[in-house]
Design a protein around this motif. Structure first.
Motif: not given
Length: 345
Positions: A301-306
């Motif tokens: 997973v590449v996490w991103v700002e919500p």
């Protein structure tokens, strides 16, 4: 020695007294109503989601339109088109602005939805979003405006008037079948019959409204929405890598004030949307060590700002509060004041 000029009296005793012109007597057949100031903006009334429609003679039933909620302000100085959160989108809907100018009314506030239709004549949120250039686009749209309420008319605030009266006046105001502004019709059917017909025809659902109630801003039980297929807004909190960029999006919702992971979506993406979505997510890569939501899965997973908000269709929830059979519909606009789903205890 020069004499000082004496002030000239306004009236001489020999002149008749000045009298104002007598007022014309009011025609008793005409109502003597005071004018109400036109509100700068009215917070919209929001429908409460229920699993089945209410029944009874006090309820009316309309189609649930799949578009952008707007308020059209017709003012002496011109037309303003406001989003649900009050952003001015007049320039983005020139056809609706033209239709409002042609209604032939001095002042009014119309509540309704901007829509575009698919080949089957159903309102389609994705088509509308594409016509506007996506979440960050600046295009204009040839959308129509489906009006379902009248909040102000020719100097009179209609918010404290029953919906039955507001709808009657609105129907009289909108007459031309060729206008970009159309009337949201009600149907002579029970709530259950209306919902069944809507689902058979592939519509999103219906809205039930109390006919004897005033217009109340905010979410309340005067308006009830019942959906054929559940559709809500969720944060994009990450994506699963693939050779083409991403294979699925990880989604988040609110729970007790925190953003929590509620599953993923891997279907519904149109080819022309994927690259734009990838570009936007790449600008929001999460910099912190801990992910933005609690996650125990094994995906890459590449996490991103919500920050990005996606509209997702789904068929229900699993026992561990994850979305079932989810499908991506499109990104919501920040200006559209999309409400991220909240999980209730």
């Amino acid at each position: 020695m020069t004499k000082k000029p004496r002030p000239k009296p306004l009236l001489r005793e020999t002149e008749p007294p000045v009298r104002s012109r007598p007022r014309r007597r009011r025609n008793p057949e005409q109502p003597n109503l005071p004018l109400d100031p036109m509100p700068e903006r009215i917070e919209p009334c929001l429908a409460t989601l229920k699993s089945k429609p209410p029944e009874g003679d006090d309820w009316s039933y309309e189609i649930k339109w799949d578009g952008y909620r707007l308020a059209v302000h017709i003012e002496l100085s011109g037309v303003r088109i406001l989003t649900k959160s009050g952003h001015d989108w007049t320039k983005r809907f020139p056809e609706i602005e033209r239709g409002a100018r042609e209604l032939g009314v001095a002042t009014a506030i119309l509540d309704g939805e901007a829509v575009m239709y698919d080949e089957q004549g159903r309102s389609d949120f994705n088509l509308l979003q594409t016509s506007l250039g996506g979440r960050s686009g600046k295009k204009t749209s040839p959308a129509q405006f489906v009006a379902f309420d009248l909040l102000y008319l020719d100097g009179h605030d209609m918010q404290n008037t029953d919906l039955r009266v507001r709808r009657h006046l609105l129907a009289d105001l909108i007459g031309s079948a060729e206008s970009p502004i159309q009337f949201s019709e009600t149907f002579d059917a029970t709530g259950a019959e209306m919902l069944e017909a809507a689902c058979i025809h592939g519509l999103e659902g219906i809205i039930a409204k109390r006919l004897d109630r005033p217009y109340r801003s905010g979410r309340n039980d005067d308006w009830i929405k019942i959906k054929c297929v559940a559709s809500e807004s969720f944060f994009i909190v990450g994506y699963e890598r693939s050779t083409i960029g991403f294979s699925s999006l990880l989604l988040g919702a609110y729970h007790n004030g925190q953003v929590v992971y509620v599953g993923s979506v891997g279907t519904g993406f149109k080819q022309n949307e994927v690259a734009n979505l990838q570009t936007q997510m790449n600008k929001l890569i999460w910099k912190k060590k801990a992910p933005p939501v609690r996650y125990t899965g094994k995906r890459d997973v590449v996490w991103v700002e919500p920050t990005l908000i996606a509209e997702i269709e789904y068929r229900g929830w699993t026992g561990d509060v994850k979305l079932r059979h989810s499908s991506y519909k499109g990104l919501r606009e920040l200006q559209d004041n999309a409400e991220v789903y909240r999980i209730e205890d």
